[in-house]
Scaffold this motif. Structure first.
Motif, short mmCIF file in Angstrom:
data_model
loop_
_atom_site.label_atom_id
_atom_site.label_comp_id
_atom_site.label_asym_id
_atom_site.label_seq_id
_atom_site.Cartn_x
_atom_site.Cartn_y
_atom_site.Cartn_z
N ALA A 137 34.79 -75.45 -49.40
CA ALA A 137 35.51 -74.37 -48.62
C ALA A 137 36.43 -73.52 -49.17
N SER A 138 36.97 -74.00 -50.43
CA SER A 138 37.74 -73.16 -51.24
C SER A 138 37.24 -72.33 -52.05
N GLY A 139 35.96 -72.04 -52.01
CA GLY A 139 35.10 -70.94 -52.71
C GLY A 139 34.81 -71.20 -54.06
N GLU A 140 35.40 -72.37 -54.55
CA GLU A 140 35.25 -72.58 -56.07
C GLU A 140 34.20 -73.56 -56.53
N TRP A 141 33.35 -73.27 -57.46
CA TRP A 141 33.23 -71.93 -57.83
C TRP A 141 31.78 -71.26 -57.77
N GLY A 142 31.87 -69.86 -57.42
CA GLY A 142 30.61 -69.31 -57.47
C GLY A 142 29.86 -69.32 -58.88
N PHE A 143 30.80 -68.91 -59.78
CA PHE A 143 30.47 -68.57 -61.19
C PHE A 143 31.58 -69.06 -61.78
#
Length: 248
Positions: A137-143
Motif C-alpha cells: 500500500a505504501s508503494g515501496e518499492w516498484g524499483f
C-alpha cells in the motif's frame, strides 16, 4: 532386452493405441540416452500444433510442435528448470504474448545471482521496457537499487530524498529549504547526502518569499524542496530530514 543394430532403428513402434513406451517404475533412471548423434529426445508433434518447425541443431530435448506447452512442470519442490551452465541460460526468440510469465513466486520472481555484463537486458520493447508494480500500500518499492540510475530522460511525478539540515536556523513544518552543499554519506548508502538550509522567510502575502525585498535579504543557492514533517517539532541543524518532497 538388448538391441544392437548398426543400420536402421534400434526399436521401431509404428502405431500404438496408448503409450509408445511406458515405464511403470524404475529403480534408477526412467529413460537414459547415453549418446545420440542428433537429438537426445525428439518430439515431432504433440497434439495438433499450428506448426512444427524442427531445429537443425543437436538438442538434448526437442519439441518441434506442441498444441499445449512445450515443457510443462506441474510441481517441482526445488527448481522447475535448472541450468548449471550455458552459453545463454534462457533465450526467447519470439512470442505472441509474454516472453516470460511468472504467475506467482514466494520470493523472487526473477533472481540473477551474478552476470559478467548486464543482469536484465531488453533490446527493444514496443511500449514499456521494464514495468514493476508493488503490491504494498505504501508503494515501496516498484524499483529498488542502492546504485545510481542513469537515463537520457527521466519523467517523475514525485521524488523523495534525504537531506541534512545545515545553517544556524532550525526548520519547522512548511519551511522552504535550498541546497547548501553535500554531507557525509547516509548509512548503508553509496550515494552522497545533500545539505540544505532555510531559504527566505515565508510570507503569505508574497508567495514563497524567495524574491529579495526590504525585509527579505537576497539568498544564494537553488531552492531544493519544501520540508515536510508529520510532527510539529523543529528540525535542528545537522539533523536529517526523514523525507522532503520535491515540488515546483
Amino acid at each position: 532386452m538388448t538391441l544392437n543394430n548398426s543400420v536402421g532403428h534400434g526399436l521401431a513402434i509404428n502405431s500404438v493405441a496408448i503409450d509408445g513406451i511406458y515405464v511403470g517404475s524404475a529403480g534408477y533412471y526412467g529413460m537414459v540416452v547415453n549418446h545420440s548423434g542428433q537429438d537426445g529426445v525428439y518430439v515431432g508433434t504433440a497434439g495438433n500444433p499450428s506448426s512444427n518447425p524442427a531445429s537443425a541443431a543437436s538438442n538434448g530435448f526437442e519439441v518441434a510442435g506442441a498444441q499445449g506447452d512445450g515443457l510443462y512442470v506441474g510441481r517441482a519442490d526445488r527448481n522447475g528448470v535448472y541450468v548449471v551452465s550455458a552459453g545463454q541460460g534462457v533465450v526467447v526468440d519470439s512470442t505472441v504474448y509474454d516472453g516470460m510469465n511468472i504467475y506467482s513466486a514466494g520470493d523472487d520472481g526473477v533472481s540473477v545471482g551474478f552476470t559478467g555484463d548486464i543482469g536484465v537486458y531488453v533490446n527493444q520493447a514496443g511500449t514499456t521496457g521494464v514495468y514493476a508494480n508493488s503490491a504494498q500500500a505504501s508503494g515501496e518499492w516498484g524499483f529498488y537499487t542502492p546504485d545510481k540510475i542513469h537515463g537520457s530522460n527521466v519523467l517523475l511525478e514525485s521524488v523523495s530524498l534525504v537531506a541534512q539540515v545545515s545553517g544556524a536556523e532550525s526548520l519547522t513544518s512548511g519551511d522552504l529549504v535550498m541546497a547548501a552543499g553535500i554531507a557525509d554519506r547516509c548509512r548503508a548508502a553509496r550515494c552522497i547526502c545533500p545539505r540544505c538550509r532555510r531559504a527566505a522567510p515565508w510570507r503569505r502575502d508574497r508567495g514563497c518569499g524567495r524574491a529579495p525585498g526590504p525585509d527579505i535579504p537576497p539568498q544564494t543557492g537553488v531552492p531544493l524542496a519544501k520540508a515536510r514533517r508529520r510532527r510539529p517539532n523543529c528540525i535542528a541543524p545537522k539533523g536529517r530530514l526523514s523525507q522532503a518532497t520535491m515540488w515546483r
